[in-house]
Write a protein that holds these residues in place. Structure first.
Motif, PDB file in Angstrom:
ATOM      1  N   ILE A   1       0.841  -1.203   0.000  1.00  0.00           N
ATOM      2  CA  ILE A   1       0.000   0.000   0.000  1.00  0.00           C
ATOM      3  C   ILE A   1       0.879   1.258   0.000  1.00  0.00           C
ATOM      4  CG2 ILE A   1      -2.007  -1.123   1.061  1.00  0.00           C
ATOM      5  CD1 ILE A   1      -1.341   0.495   3.654  1.00  0.00           C
ATOM      6  N   GLY A   2       2.089   1.142   0.563  1.00  0.00           N
ATOM      7  CA  GLY A   2       3.038   2.259   0.522  1.00  0.00           C
ATOM      8  C   GLY A   2       3.474   2.574  -0.898  1.00  0.00           C
ATOM      9  N   TYR A   3       3.779   1.524  -1.669  1.00  0.00           N
ATOM     10  CA  TYR A   3       4.113   1.726  -3.083  1.00  0.00           C
ATOM     11  C   TYR A   3       2.955   2.410  -3.806  1.00  0.00           C
ATOM     12  CZ  TYR A   3       8.233  -1.402  -2.991  1.00  0.00           C
ATOM     13  OH  TYR A   3       9.461  -1.973  -2.760  1.00  0.00           O
ATOM     14  N   ALA A   4       1.744   1.871  -3.587  1.00  0.00           N
ATOM     15  CA  ALA A   4       0.567   2.419  -4.276  1.00  0.00           C
ATOM     16  C   ALA A   4       0.329   3.876  -3.879  1.00  0.00           C
ATOM     17  CB  ALA A   4      -0.663   1.576  -3.941  1.00  0.00           C
ATOM     18  N   PHE A   5       0.484   4.168  -2.589  1.00  0.00           N
ATOM     19  CA  PHE A   5       0.281   5.532  -2.098  1.00  0.00           C
ATOM     20  C   PHE A   5       1.220   6.511  -2.809  1.00  0.00           C
ATOM     21  CE2 PHE A   5       0.886   9.132   0.678  1.00  0.00           C
ATOM     22  CZ  PHE A   5      -0.384   9.390   1.174  1.00  0.00           C
ATOM     23  N   GLN A   6       2.494   6.146  -2.904  1.00  0.00           N
ATOM     24  CA  GLN A   6       3.459   7.045  -3.519  1.00  0.00           C
ATOM     25  C   GLN A   6       3.237   7.165  -5.025  1.00  0.00           C
ATOM     26  OE1 GLN A   6       5.740   8.961  -1.680  1.00  0.00           O
ATOM     27  NE2 GLN A   6       5.672  10.027  -3.643  1.00  0.00           N
ATOM     28  N   LEU A   7       2.871   6.060  -5.665  1.00  0.00           N
ATOM     29  CA  LEU A   7       2.579   6.100  -7.104  1.00  0.00           C
ATOM     30  C   LEU A   7       1.416   7.059  -7.391  1.00  0.00           C
ATOM     31  CD1 LEU A   7       2.963   2.291  -7.843  1.00  0.00           C
ATOM     32  CD2 LEU A   7       4.234   4.087  -9.046  1.00  0.00           C
ATOM     33  N   ILE A   8       0.363   6.978  -6.585  1.00  0.00           N
ATOM     34  CA  ILE A   8      -0.776   7.878  -6.779  1.00  0.00           C
ATOM     35  C   ILE A   8      -0.366   9.325  -6.509  1.00  0.00           C
ATOM     36  CG2 ILE A   8      -3.063   8.525  -5.890  1.00  0.00           C
ATOM     37  CD1 ILE A   8      -3.185   6.069  -7.678  1.00  0.00           C
ATOM     38  N   ASP A   9       0.426   9.544  -5.462  1.00  0.00           N
ATOM     39  CA  ASP A   9       0.940  10.888  -5.173  1.00  0.00           C
ATOM     40  C   ASP A   9       1.727  11.431  -6.365  1.00  0.00           C
ATOM     41  OD1 ASP A   9       0.033  11.688  -2.711  1.00  0.00           O
ATOM     42  OD2 ASP A   9       2.031  11.974  -1.877  1.00  0.00           O
ATOM     43  N   ASP A  10       2.564  10.576  -6.948  1.00  0.00           N
ATOM     44  CA  ASP A  10       3.371  10.993  -8.095  1.00  0.00           C
ATOM     45  C   ASP A  10       2.502  11.319  -9.307  1.00  0.00           C
ATOM     46  OD1 ASP A  10       5.583  10.635  -6.511  1.00  0.00           O
ATOM     47  OD2 ASP A  10       6.219   8.751  -7.425  1.00  0.00           O
ATOM     48  N   ALA A  11       1.428  10.551  -9.476  1.00  0.00           N
ATOM     49  CA  ALA A  11       0.489  10.821 -10.576  1.00  0.00           C
ATOM     50  C   ALA A  11      -0.204  12.159 -10.355  1.00  0.00           C
ATOM     51  CB  ALA A  11      -0.538   9.699 -10.682  1.00  0.00           C
ATOM     52  N   PHE A  12      -0.620  12.423  -9.102  1.00  0.00           N
ATOM     53  CA  PHE A  12      -1.312  13.674  -8.792  1.00  0.00           C
ATOM     54  C   PHE A  12      -0.467  14.905  -9.127  1.00  0.00           C
ATOM     55  CE2 PHE A  12      -4.376  11.939  -5.297  1.00  0.00           C
ATOM     56  CZ  PHE A  12      -5.205  11.465  -6.301  1.00  0.00           C
TER      57      PHE A  12
ATOM     58  N   GLU B   1     -10.418  -1.708   2.988  1.00  0.00           N
ATOM     59  CA  GLU B   1     -10.969  -0.378   2.680  1.00  0.00           C
ATOM     60  C   GLU B   1      -9.864   0.678   2.569  1.00  0.00           C
ATOM     61  OE1 GLU B   1     -14.042   0.768   5.454  1.00  0.00           O
ATOM     62  OE2 GLU B   1     -15.018  -1.186   5.264  1.00  0.00           O
ATOM     63  N   ILE B   2      -8.875   0.578   3.455  1.00  0.00           N
ATOM     64  CA  ILE B   2      -7.746   1.520   3.403  1.00  0.00           C
ATOM     65  C   ILE B   2      -7.013   1.358   2.073  1.00  0.00           C
ATOM     66  CG2 ILE B   2      -5.487   2.089   4.412  1.00  0.00           C
ATOM     67  CD1 ILE B   2      -6.789   1.052   7.128  1.00  0.00           C
ATOM     68  N   ALA B   3      -6.785   0.111   1.685  1.00  0.00           N
ATOM     69  CA  ALA B   3      -6.103  -0.163   0.416  1.00  0.00           C
ATOM     70  C   ALA B   3      -6.890   0.422  -0.756  1.00  0.00           C
ATOM     71  CB  ALA B   3      -5.919  -1.670   0.241  1.00  0.00           C
ATOM     72  N   ASP B   4      -8.200   0.198  -0.771  1.00  0.00           N
ATOM     73  CA  ASP B   4      -9.035   0.726  -1.862  1.00  0.00           C
ATOM     74  C   ASP B   4      -9.034   2.247  -1.883  1.00  0.00           C
ATOM     75  OD1 ASP B   4      -9.786  -1.746  -2.882  1.00  0.00           O
ATOM     76  OD2 ASP B   4     -11.540  -1.910  -1.566  1.00  0.00           O
ATOM     77  N   PHE B   5      -9.081   2.858  -0.698  1.00  0.00           N
ATOM     78  CA  PHE B   5      -9.096   4.320  -0.622  1.00  0.00           C
ATOM     79  C   PHE B   5      -7.858   4.930  -1.294  1.00  0.00           C
ATOM     80  CE2 PHE B   5      -7.520   8.152   1.465  1.00  0.00           C
ATOM     81  CZ  PHE B   5      -8.585   9.024   1.236  1.00  0.00           C
ATOM     82  N   ILE B   6      -6.729   4.282  -1.128  1.00  0.00           N
ATOM     83  CA  ILE B   6      -5.474   4.820  -1.664  1.00  0.00           C
ATOM     84  C   ILE B   6      -5.550   5.073  -3.164  1.00  0.00           C
ATOM     85  CG2 ILE B   6      -3.072   4.130  -2.193  1.00  0.00           C
ATOM     86  CD1 ILE B   6      -2.996   3.027   0.729  1.00  0.00           C
ATOM     87  N   VAL B   7      -6.209   4.176  -3.896  1.00  0.00           N
ATOM     88  CA  VAL B   7      -6.291   4.375  -5.350  1.00  0.00           C
ATOM     89  C   VAL B   7      -7.563   5.084  -5.801  1.00  0.00           C
ATOM     90  CG1 VAL B   7      -4.716   2.555  -6.097  1.00  0.00           C
ATOM     91  CG2 VAL B   7      -7.083   1.972  -5.620  1.00  0.00           C
ATOM     92  N   GLU B   8      -8.503   5.264  -4.862  1.00  0.00           N
ATOM     93  CA  GLU B   8      -9.751   5.944  -5.230  1.00  0.00           C
ATOM     94  C   GLU B   8      -9.755   7.411  -4.812  1.00  0.00           C
ATOM     95  OE1 GLU B   8     -12.636   3.534  -3.270  1.00  0.00           O
ATOM     96  OE2 GLU B   8     -12.378   1.842  -4.668  1.00  0.00           O
TER      97      GLU B   8
END
Length: 324
Positions: free
Chosen positions: A203-214, A314-321
């Motif tokens: 989830i840390g990888y996903a969080f940072q990837l989404i941050d980078d996309a933003f 739910e936390i995992a899903d929130f990260i990408v939503e």
């Protein structure tokens, strides 16, 4: 206290952690209270203590140890924010003036040092040797991640392995440590501990990837910092890394020139931003983040179905939503 929806299942424990946080920040040095308190009060979902508490409860950790341990995981996060904003020269944090802007760099860096030290002290008392080892290694990883990122500034030849090494150390290592430490406090079996650790990492990888996309598609109002900030700072993140695979030699040289410029113009930043978007870099980044979220959820299936496991899903899903 406003609770992040997936944390409703641990509302009582999280409220106790919030009380514990105020009690622990009891220095008689005014600057520690004002700078540390300023950033603790600036919002945030308390993801790190929440993850620690849920992971610990999942394996039956005693609350008298779990609450103080979870509390100081937020201290470690707060310390990194104080230090990161100084390194980045940030003027905003979550849409309001950053602590270094309000109190100055000297106060912000020393308050960050204090919070790291306080966290390690509390973890030693309530967590024991194993927790302390994981936490100390995480602090080391986070520091190395920041230094590694500085080392790679402007490098258009950055590899995916190097990028993931940076984001593991900078972001994923702490989320991973929160989940693993919760498991350790609950004396989790080896397989359970590893699953919690890897869930946090993914989830840390996903969080940072989404941050980078933003950083390529959002604006200051939604993300609380100027859009295109990574480009301005010469950072090669995944949207650009992915897009560079499709770059011509001339495009690569032009992008390298922009990233190496100390103060690139708005037009230069926009050129790099549009290049990454048009070459599908942002799309690829979000797709990869979703893949990590699915891996994170899959690994939790060793635990029986429960409200706690659902909360982690739910936390995992929130990260990408999320949209911010």
């Amino acid at each position: 206290m406003k609770i992040f929806k997936p944390f409703e299942v641990i509302r009582e424990e999280l409220e106790k952690a919030e009380e514990c946080s105020r009690e622990l920040l009891n220095s008689n040095v005014r600057f520690v209270l004002s700078a540390g308190g300023y950033i603790l009060d600036s919002g945030g979902k308390r993801v790190r203590p929440g993850l620690t508490i849920i992971s610990g409860k999942l394996v039956g950790a005693p609350l008298e140890k779990l609450i103080p341990v979870a509390t100081v995981m937020e201290y470690m996060h707060t310390a990194t924010l104080l230090h990161d904003d100084i390194v980045d020269g940030a003027k905003l944090r979550r849409g309001k003036p950053s602590a270094n802007e309000v109190f100055g760099n000297d106060v912000a860096v020393l308050a960050g040092d204090y919070m790291f030290a306080k966290a390690i002290y509390v973890l030693a008392i309530y967590g024991g040797d194993e927790v302390l080892k994981v936490a100390a290694k995480t602090v080391q990883d986070m520091a190395e991640g920041e230094l590694l990122q500085l080392e790679k500034i402007g490098n258009v030849n950055l590899t995916e392995d190097e990028y993931f090494d940076v984001i593991y150390r900078k972001t994923a290592s702490l989320l991973s440590a929160c989940c693993e430490i919760g498991g350790i406090v609950g004396k989790a079996e080896k397989e359970e501990r590893n699953a919690l650790r890897d869930y946090g990492k993914f989830i840390g990888y996903a969080f940072q990837l989404i941050d980078d996309a933003f950083d390529y598609i959002s604006n200051e109002k939604t993300i609380g910092k100027p859009a295109g900030n990574d480009i301005r700072e010469g950072k090669v993140t995944y949207p650009l890394l992915s897009a560079l695979k499709k770059a011509t030699k001339i495009e690569k040289e032009e992008i390298s020139k922009v990233l190496s410029t100390v103060e690139p113009t708005r037009e230069q930043i926009e050129f790099v931003r549009q290049f990454a978007i048009e070459k599908g870099g942002v799309e690829e980044t979000i797709k990869l983040a979703r893949n990590y979220i699915e891996r994170a959820k899959e690994i939790l299936k060793i635990f029986p179905e429960s409200s706690l496991r659902r909360a982690l899903f739910e936390i995992a899903d929130f990260i990408v939503e999320r949209t911010y």
